[in-house]
Design an enzyme around this catalytic site. Structure first.
Site, PDB file in Angstrom:
ATOM      1  N   SER A 135      -9.756  -0.461   7.399  1.00 16.15           N
ATOM      2  CA  SER A 135      -9.186  -0.288   6.057  1.00 16.15           C
ATOM      3  C   SER A 135      -8.486  -1.505   5.473  1.00 16.15           C
ATOM      4  CB  SER A 135      -8.207   0.884   6.045  1.00 16.15           C
ATOM      5  OG  SER A 135      -8.900   2.103   6.005  1.00 16.15           O
ATOM      6  N   LYS A 190       0.842  -1.203   0.000  1.00 19.65           N
ATOM      7  CA  LYS A 190       0.000   0.000   0.000  1.00 19.65           C
ATOM      8  C   LYS A 190       0.872   1.247   0.000  1.00 19.65           C
ATOM      9  CE  LYS A 190      -3.812   2.097   2.679  1.00 19.65           C
ATOM     10  NZ  LYS A 190      -4.655   1.963   3.899  1.00 19.65           N
ATOM     11  N   SER A 198      -9.732   1.851   3.223  1.00 16.23           N
ATOM     12  CA  SER A 198      -8.863   2.585   2.333  1.00 16.23           C
ATOM     13  C   SER A 198      -7.858   1.723   1.565  1.00 16.23           C
ATOM     14  CB  SER A 198      -8.089   3.643   3.114  1.00 16.23           C
ATOM     15  OG  SER A 198      -7.184   3.036   4.017  1.00 16.23           O
TER      16      SER A 198
END
Lengths: 95, 486
Positions: free
Chosen positions: B178, B79, B154
């Site tokens: 997330s 990420k 997210s």
């Protein structure tokens, strides 16, 4: 209830955000709406409840004062948006 | 045999160890898969193909010298809020558009040491603020199961990439759900470890008392292998806890006979999708059939978790994001008269709408006259929420809930109403406030083909029990054999 435009502008100054007039209006309505939802918290009696700042006990970590990450000034400076040689460049601060 | 990009981490590790495939072959297969699917999915912000092939060659070379390890030569992705030395790390924000990380995050370094091959940096909501990945400044990631829908957020790029078989595993971060909510939306396994289990050094901060890094993979074992590599004390993060890291992947003989499973009634609410409720209840029946004792319980302060979370998270975010001042790194707005104007224009130009909204909300909650009413109050409510969980865990081993009240929603469906978007985190947020480990794994597919996730929550540092429960369920069900038709 929407937050007043002066309140929104005051918060934006504290947050160092230059908002457009449209953003001032939109945030006033949205923040007011969200804060109303937050009002739910006031329904709980928490007078005798301690606050949780962290879920683990964070204590000061001590170590010997020995450099473990060698200085890498140039590696850090390459990300500067404006520089002059070895210096970070900023707008004029003192008249 | 399956195509190489379809392998689970443990399957690929077995083939690599047996010398049947090389890390270079595996990495090439994954890069080919990315080339064909990425124009549809948009999971990545930055691809690092050449680096990946170099790392794969190095992995093969290390193996030839006798180095072993389950992650040696396994293609993964990270990420884009996690620093990767020499590679752009944007946090999904324009303000870090040109930021090249000068060092590796501890989790990145640990994966490198284990020999994992990083193929790129994954899209996410800007500064990890969002539940749909629509808040990225770079792209809207699509759900591989239905390209008209969001992957969740997210860590939406992480979940979408694993589901689209663009990597065998990925790292995400989880502040309010997330990792788990996108894992649920994309039909993969994801675990948020106990707060303090994994170092946050080199991870772009959102809300520091809640943020935690964790893995995603197609299987429970894959997640366990990645978690084992990244967990452990780090002197660079004073919130990381100094305790041993168990062998999370030792799941082969796991039995859940006699496991005490609590089902909180507040997590089966009116308005939740009936197909989600059905799938989760079926999942609980499976656990029962495997010998678990299932009991309904109450977590009475659940309804206060969303407001408490959004006060605490935005307050911490407003403070953490004060560092983006346009001086040492990141974007700077063109010519401004004086320092204050430069700060204000830089931040106005660099941050997206949701980030501005959360900074405003947090600044308001911390501003003079409101601190006690909002921030202190929310921290007290946080204590009540923690106590709810502690009470349940005195007589139960794990808590099982749906991960999200609905399957993946449509792109654009919730962008105009921030509060509706916040409410989609309703089942994941309390767990961050309490700092507990929790995992989401697939437990069903809706009639229109969307994955559904089951959440398993454990006591602090009881990741092994959470993983064992998930593994037992996974072995008894067939959901991991379903793939998006992409």
């Amino acid at each position: 209830m929407a937050l007043g435009r002066d309140t929104v502008r005051h918060i934006a100054l504290l947050a160092r955000l230059d908002l457009t007039e449209d953003e001032v209006d939109a945030f006033g309505v949205q923040l007011g709406h969200i804060l109303e939802h937050f009002e739910r918290l006031s329904m709980l009696d928490t007078a005798a409840v301690p606050a949780t700042a962290h879920v683990v006990d964070v204590t000061t970590a001590y170590r010997d004062d020995v450099i473990s990450n060698p200085p890498a000034a140039e590696e850090l400076r390459v990300n500067a948006p404006a520089r002059d040689g070895d210096f970070f460049k900023v707008p004029k601060i003192i008249e | 045999m399956r195509a190489l990009h379809q392998l689970s981490i443990e399957q690929a590790a077995g083939l690599l160890a047996a010398g049947e495939i090389s890390a270079v072959e595996l990495t090439r297969a994954v890069l080919d898969r990315i080339r064909t699917t990425e124009p549809l999915v948009h999971a990545f912000i930055t691809l690092t193909e050449e680096d990946a092939l170099a790392q794969a060659r190095q992995a093969d070379e290390r193996r030839s010298r006798g180095f072993a390890g389950a992650l040696l030569g396994i293609p993964i992705a990270i990420k884009d809020v996690i620093l990767t030395k020499g590679v752009r790390t944007t946090a999904g924000s324009k303000i870090l558009g040109n930021f090249v990380a000068p060092y590796d995050a501890t989790v990145t370094r640990r994966l490198r040491e284990a020999g994992a091959v990083c193929v790129g940096k994954l899209n996410c909501d800007e500064f990890a603020m969002g539940s749909s990945t629509e808040n990225s400044a770079y792209a809207v990631t699509r759900n591989p199961w239905d390209l008209e829908r969001v992957p969740g957020g997210s860590s939406g790029g992480s979940a979408a990439a694993v589901a689209a078989q663009q990597c065998l595993g990925a790292l995400g971060t989880d502040t309010g759900g997330s990792i788990r909510q996108p894992a649920s939306f994309c039909g993969v396994v994801g675990i948020k470890p106990t707060y303090g289990r994994v170092s946050r050094y080199g991870v772009v901060a959102y809300a520091s008392s809640l943020d935690q890094v964790g893995p995603m993979a197609r299987t429970v074992t894959g997640c366990a292998l990645l978690l084992g590599a990244i967990a452990g004390h780090d002197p660079h993060d004073s919130t990381s806890v100094d305790r041993g890291v168990p062998d999370y992947a030792a799941l082969g003989t796991a039995s859940i006979r006699g496991l005490r499973v609590a089902i909180p009634r507040e997590y089966f609410v009116e308005g939740m999708d009936p197909e989600v409720e059905r799938a989760v209840r079926d999942g609980i029946d499976v656990l029962q059939s495997l010998g678990a004792q299932v009991t309904p319980v109450s977590l009475p302060h659940t309804a206060y978790a969303i407001p408490a979370y959004y006060v605490i998270a935005t307050a911490e975010a407003s403070s953490n994001l004060a560092r983006y001042d346009g001086i040492k790194y990141g974007l700077r707005a063109a010519e401004s008269e004086g320092l204050l104007a430069m700060y204000m224009r830089t931040r106005a130009a660099g941050f997206g709408t949701e980030v501005k909204r959360r900074i405003m909300l947090g600044t308001y909650a911390l501003s003079a006259g409101y601190y006690d009413a909002y921030y202190l109050k929310a921290q007290q409510v946080r204590t009540l929420i923690r106590r709810d969980f502690a009470d349940v865990f005195t007589a139960h081993d794990v808590i099982v809930t749906p991960t999200a009240p609905t399957p993946a929603f449509r792109v654009g469906e919730k962008t105009s109403d921030p509060l509706q978007m916040y409410l989609s985190d309703i089942f994941t947020i309390s767990i961050n406030l309490a700092g507990l480990p929790a995992l989401s794994l697939p437990c069903g597919i809706t009639s229109n083909g969307l994955p559904i996730g089951l959440q398993i929550v454990g006591r602090p540092f009881e990741e092994p029990r959470v993983l064992e429960t998930a593994y037992a369920y996974e072995q008894a069900s067939a959901w991991r054999q379903r793939w998006p038709d992409l």
